[in-house]
Design an enzyme around this catalytic site. Structure first.
Site, mmCIF file in Angstrom:
data_model
loop_
_atom_site.group_PDB
_atom_site.id
_atom_site.type_symbol
_atom_site.label_atom_id
_atom_site.label_comp_id
_atom_site.label_asym_id
_atom_site.label_seq_id
_atom_site.Cartn_x
_atom_site.Cartn_y
_atom_site.Cartn_z
ATOM 1 N N SER A 1 3.356 -1.876 10.457
ATOM 2 C CA SER A 1 4.806 -1.920 10.716
ATOM 3 C C SER A 1 5.438 -3.268 10.336
ATOM 4 O O SER A 1 6.370 -3.731 11.000
ATOM 5 C CB SER A 1 5.107 -1.548 12.169
ATOM 6 O OG SER A 1 4.718 -0.204 12.424
ATOM 7 N N GLY B 1 2.362 2.465 10.843
ATOM 8 C CA GLY B 1 3.336 3.554 10.742
ATOM 9 C C GLY B 1 4.016 3.903 12.047
ATOM 10 O O GLY B 1 4.693 4.936 12.137
ATOM 11 N N HIS C 1 -9.556 1.430 4.799
ATOM 12 C CA HIS C 1 -8.275 1.614 5.496
ATOM 13 C C HIS C 1 -8.495 2.590 6.653
ATOM 14 O O HIS C 1 -9.307 3.509 6.550
ATOM 15 C CB HIS C 1 -7.218 2.147 4.517
ATOM 16 C CG HIS C 1 -5.851 2.148 5.110
ATOM 17 N ND1 HIS C 1 -5.423 3.147 5.960
ATOM 18 C CD2 HIS C 1 -4.836 1.253 5.023
ATOM 19 C CE1 HIS C 1 -4.186 2.852 6.354
ATOM 20 N NE2 HIS C 1 -3.809 1.719 5.804
ATOM 21 N N GLY D 1 2.853 -0.950 4.347
ATOM 22 C CA GLY D 1 2.864 0.467 3.987
ATOM 23 C C GLY D 1 4.290 0.933 3.731
ATOM 24 O O GLY D 1 4.861 0.699 2.667
ATOM 25 N N GLY D 2 4.889 1.564 4.736
ATOM 26 C CA GLY D 2 6.222 2.178 4.593
ATOM 27 C C GLY D 2 7.259 1.274 3.943
ATOM 28 O O GLY D 2 7.988 1.714 3.038
ATOM 29 N N ASN E 1 0.857 -1.185 0.000
ATOM 30 C CA ASN E 1 0.000 0.000 0.000
ATOM 31 C C ASN E 1 0.891 1.233 0.000
ATOM 32 O O ASN E 1 1.457 1.594 1.026
ATOM 33 C CB ASN E 1 -0.894 -0.026 1.255
ATOM 34 C CG ASN E 1 -1.710 1.243 1.418
ATOM 35 O OD1 ASN E 1 -1.813 2.047 0.491
ATOM 36 N ND2 ASN E 1 -2.283 1.423 2.611
ATOM 37 N N TRP E 2 1.005 1.855 -1.163
ATOM 38 C CA TRP E 2 1.936 2.996 -1.291
ATOM 39 C C TRP E 2 1.388 4.263 -0.648
ATOM 40 O O TRP E 2 2.099 5.238 -0.497
ATOM 41 C CB TRP E 2 2.217 3.279 -2.763
ATOM 42 C CG TRP E 2 2.938 2.182 -3.479
ATOM 43 C CD1 TRP E 2 3.371 0.981 -2.965
ATOM 44 C CD2 TRP E 2 3.333 2.179 -4.857
ATOM 45 N NE1 TRP E 2 4.001 0.256 -3.936
ATOM 46 C CE2 TRP E 2 3.990 0.962 -5.111
ATOM 47 C CE3 TRP E 2 3.183 3.100 -5.905
ATOM 48 C CZ2 TRP E 2 4.500 0.639 -6.365
ATOM 49 C CZ3 TRP E 2 3.689 2.778 -7.164
ATOM 50 C CH2 TRP E 2 4.348 1.555 -7.385
ATOM 51 N N LYS E 3 0.097 4.290 -0.353
ATOM 52 C CA LYS E 3 -0.559 5.506 0.162
ATOM 53 C C LYS E 3 -0.269 6.657 -0.819
ATOM 54 O O LYS E 3 -0.180 6.411 -2.013
ATOM 55 C CB LYS E 3 -0.096 5.796 1.593
ATOM 56 C CG LYS E 3 -0.236 4.542 2.486
ATOM 57 C CD LYS E 3 -0.057 4.797 3.937
ATOM 58 C CE LYS E 3 -0.227 3.489 4.705
ATOM 59 N NZ LYS E 3 -0.141 3.647 6.140
ATOM 60 N N GLU F 1 -5.474 -4.740 10.583
ATOM 61 C CA GLU F 1 -4.446 -3.725 10.810
ATOM 62 C C GLU F 1 -4.752 -2.962 12.098
ATOM 63 O O GLU F 1 -5.550 -2.011 12.082
ATOM 64 C CB GLU F 1 -4.416 -2.733 9.648
ATOM 65 C CG GLU F 1 -4.052 -3.351 8.326
ATOM 66 C CD GLU F 1 -3.487 -2.308 7.370
ATOM 67 O OE1 GLU F 1 -2.336 -2.465 6.962
ATOM 68 O OE2 GLU F 1 -4.187 -1.333 7.077
ATOM 69 N N GLU G 1 -6.931 5.040 7.607
ATOM 70 C CA GLU G 1 -6.753 6.462 7.258
ATOM 71 C C GLU G 1 -8.003 7.014 6.573
ATOM 72 O O GLU G 1 -8.324 8.194 6.738
ATOM 73 C CB GLU G 1 -5.490 6.625 6.391
ATOM 74 C CG GLU G 1 -4.234 6.423 7.243
ATOM 75 C CD GLU G 1 -3.042 5.813 6.518
ATOM 76 O OE1 GLU G 1 -3.017 5.833 5.272
ATOM 77 O OE2 GLU G 1 -2.140 5.299 7.214
HETATM 78 P P1 PGA Z 1 2.800 0.528 7.688
HETATM 79 O O1 PGA Z 1 1.339 0.745 7.061
HETATM 80 O O2 PGA Z 1 3.338 -0.761 7.109
HETATM 81 O O3 PGA Z 1 3.593 1.722 7.243
HETATM 82 O O4 PGA Z 1 2.644 0.447 9.164
HETATM 83 C C1 PGA Z 1 0.454 -0.333 6.873
HETATM 84 C C2 PGA Z 1 -0.833 0.167 6.263
HETATM 85 O O5 PGA Z 1 -1.303 1.252 6.626
HETATM 86 O O6 PGA Z 1 -1.435 -0.524 5.404
#
Ligand code: PGA
Length: 263
Positions: free
Chosen positions: A221, A181, A105, A242-243, A13-15, A175, A107
């Site tokens: 994470s 994050g 998600h 994500g990251g 997930n590149w956001k 999640e 967010e």
């Molecule tokens: P993260 O994000 O790996 O940076 O914690 C995961 C996500 O939000 O899907």
């Protein structure tokens, strides 16, 4: 629930990162890195979830170079078409060969006030257009303290699945919001415990076959150093990253979790 025949899914997930030029360079480099490492493509499914504006470029590249990555979007409209400024229809996404779409998600739930009803409507819209929804659920730190780990994600999943057919192709991503994050991932045991509860929700909301066949991912994470621990758990079928999905070597190493010591 019988033998686990679920193909692991590693999803990036590149956001809101990487423009369309950076996206093309990234996907090429990831593909080369895996090729160089002689990665066996069939052992794990890889999916990337770029921003909407990158989808066409990434689709063209994947298609032209026969890169074995699935394409996904980060959100979809609950509507098919019409006066919905800024929204993207599932039909547009499926015409770009997107296979997946992330829905709900944390967010989106937090910054765009997405409720379980909206998530449910988007899940139905995705399915209608032939997309596989990756339904995200998870508890905040406050929820964890008040209700324990699984109560909120289980409710969110029930809400997301209201009126969904048992034969629908879906993916679930657990999640914990406190792990996203933050650098503080859940432990493999914590992830397993909630994923097992979520599989129970799939059985009661859909049926046993759907519970046995549906992949449940852990996210929050995830990195190369901790992926193997999650993947050893019986109810964790992959990761939503994500990251770490934005760093070629790190993401390639996560994809190659089967080569890590002890797996
Ligand atoms: P993260 O994000 O790996 O940076 O914690 C995961 C996500 O939000 O899907």
């Amino acid at each position: 629930m019988g033998v686990n025949t679920r193909t692991p899914l590693i999803a990036g997930n590149w956001k809101m990162n990487l423009d369309h030029l950076q996206a093309v360079a990234f996907v090429q480099k990831l593909h080369w890195t895996l090729k160089e490492a002689k990665h066996e493509d069939d052992s794990v499914e890889v999916a990337v979830f770029p921003p909407f504006t990158d989808l066409r470029s990434v689709q063209t590249l994947i298609d032209a170079d026969k890169i074995p990555f699935a394409l996904g979007a980060q959100d979809v409209s609950a509507h098919d078409s019409g006066a919905y400024t800024g929204e993207i229809s599932g039909s547009f996404l499926s015409q770009l060969d997107a296979r997946y779409v992330i829905i709900g998600h944390s967010e989106r739930r937090e910054y765009h006030s997405e409720t379980d009803e909206i998530v449910n409507a988007k899940v139905k819209a995705a399915l209608k257009h032939g997309l596989t929804p990756v339904i995200c659920v998870g508890e905040t730190a406050d929820d964890l303290e008040r209700f324990g780990a699984s109560a909120v994600p289980a409710e969110q999943l029930k809400g997301a699945l209201a009126g969904v057919s048992a034969s629908a192709d879906i993916v679930v991503a657990y999640e914990p919001v406190w792990a996203i994050g933050s650098g503080q991932a859940a432990t493999p045991q914590q992830a397993q415990d909630v994923c097992a509860v979520l599989r129970g929700v799939l059985a009661s909301a859909l049926n046993d076959d759907a519970a046995a066949r549906t992949r449940i991912l852990y996210g929050g994470s995830v990195k190369a150093a901790n992926i193997a621990g999650f993947m050893r758990e019986p109810d964790v079928d992959g990761a939503l990253v994500g990251g770490a999905s934005l760093v070629v070597d790190e993401f390639a190493s996560i994809i190659r979790f089967q080569k890590h010591v002890g797996v």
